[in-house]
Design an enzyme around this catalytic site. Structure first.
Site, short mmCIF file in Angstrom:
data_model
loop_
_atom_site.label_atom_id
_atom_site.label_comp_id
_atom_site.label_asym_id
_atom_site.label_seq_id
_atom_site.Cartn_x
_atom_site.Cartn_y
_atom_site.Cartn_z
N GLU A 43 -33.76 16.86 6.92
CA GLU A 43 -33.82 17.31 5.53
C GLU A 43 -33.20 18.70 5.43
OE1 GLU A 43 -38.03 14.87 4.88
OE2 GLU A 43 -37.99 17.06 4.75
N HIS A 54 -32.43 9.46 6.90
CA HIS A 54 -33.61 8.75 7.38
C HIS A 54 -33.44 8.46 8.88
CE1 HIS A 54 -34.96 7.20 3.19
NE2 HIS A 54 -34.12 8.22 3.04
N GLU A 56 -33.92 5.79 10.63
CA GLU A 56 -33.21 4.55 10.93
C GLU A 56 -31.72 4.68 10.66
OE1 GLU A 56 -37.42 3.44 9.54
OE2 GLU A 56 -35.91 4.95 9.11
N CYS A 81 -38.72 2.33 5.08
CA CYS A 81 -38.69 2.23 3.62
C CYS A 81 -37.65 1.18 3.21
CB CYS A 81 -38.36 3.58 3.00
SG CYS A 81 -36.67 4.13 3.32
N CYS A 84 -34.01 1.97 4.14
CA CYS A 84 -33.60 1.72 5.52
C CYS A 84 -33.53 0.23 5.83
CB CYS A 84 -34.57 2.40 6.49
SG CYS A 84 -34.47 4.20 6.38
#
Length: 272
Positions: A43, A54, A56, A81, A84
């Protein structure tokens, strides 16, 4: 070998950089070659949340950059999520990828991606069967690169000399040739140079659902982080993309560098 993956997840999580959410995520994958790959979430304060990476996505970008033909199974710290699960659809035979969520504790077990996303929208809905997918070999052909921009976002501290620029151009061009961009037809590559002269490139990777796509800027930062170096220590960067393409990453590159490396110099090259 797949029984080892969950035990490696805590170590992977320690490399996450969740500076906004404070929620570290780690993923570990086993390639068809037997090699093990790592992914973590990244991030970036000062940037919109859609610039985040993310775990993944990091993992698949890492796998693709290494030339791995397929990913057999993934151990991840938390339930993937929808973003992903959708991005994983870009892998050929993605329904057979097996995933275990370590935070499930004693109930943790490997489940196929088809269980986590039972009625997927993906490449078969938009592409002919013979089009290369994410982990397939890509060799995008394009003509001579034309330098379109050398924009000093700030001073480059003397590092963006001719030799560094050459390395940046070569790395970004290589990444663009390996880019997975079947939906827009706009392959692209990005590269960044660290203060020690190291250069890291990343390929643009599209998703059939568009939004989960990984920009070449994100991919280059993934490569730099995977090599063990701070994501934001950048003195210069280069972008290679299609002239008048359906997708352009120049604006994203400018925004990203202004936020995380305001003294970096950006070089842009375009091909027809």
């Amino acid at each position: 070998m797949e029984d080892l993956l969950p035990a490696l997840v805590p170590a992977a999580m320690r490399h996450a950089r969740p500076s906004i959410s404070q929620f570290p995520v780690g993923a570990v994958g086993l390639g068809s070659s037997g090699r093990i790959y790592v992914g973590v979430n990244l991030e970036f304060p000062g940037l919109p949340l859609n610039h985040s990476v993310h775990a993944e996505q990091f993992l698949l970008s890492n796998v693709a950059a290494s030339g791995e033909a397929w990913i057999r199974c993934i151990a991840v710290s938390h339930m993937p999520c929808g973003h992903c699960r959708q991005f994983l659809q870009e892998v050929r035979d993605s329904s057979d990828i097996r995933i275990i969520v370590t935070s499930d504790g004693l109930q943790a077990m490997y489940r196929s991606l088809s269980v986590l996303l039972p009625r997927p929208f993906g490449p078969p809905d938009l592409l002919p069967k013979d089009v290369p997918l994410l982990l397939d070999q890509h060799n995008n052909e394009f003509g001579e690169l034309v330098k379109a921009l050398e924009d000093p976002v700030g001073e480059c501290n003397g590092h963006a000399d001719g030799e560094i620029e050459k390395k940046l151009k070569e790395a970004a061009e290589k990444a663009a040739r390996g880019s997975h961009a079947p939906y827009s037809g706009s392959p692209a590559g990005f590269s960044v140079a660290a203060s020690d002269g190291g250069v890291y490139g990343g390929s643009y990777s599209e998703s059939a659902a568009f939004n989960p796509s990984i920009s070449p800027i994100q991919a280059a930062i993934i490569a730099k982080t995977a090599a063990g170096f701070p994501a934001t220590e950048i003195v210069a960067a280069a972008l290679v993309e299609k002239e008048n393409g359906n997708v352009s990453h120049e604006g994203t590159a400018r925004v990203f560098l202004a936020a995380v490396a305001p003294h970096a110099r950006l070089h842009v090259y375009r091909f027809k």
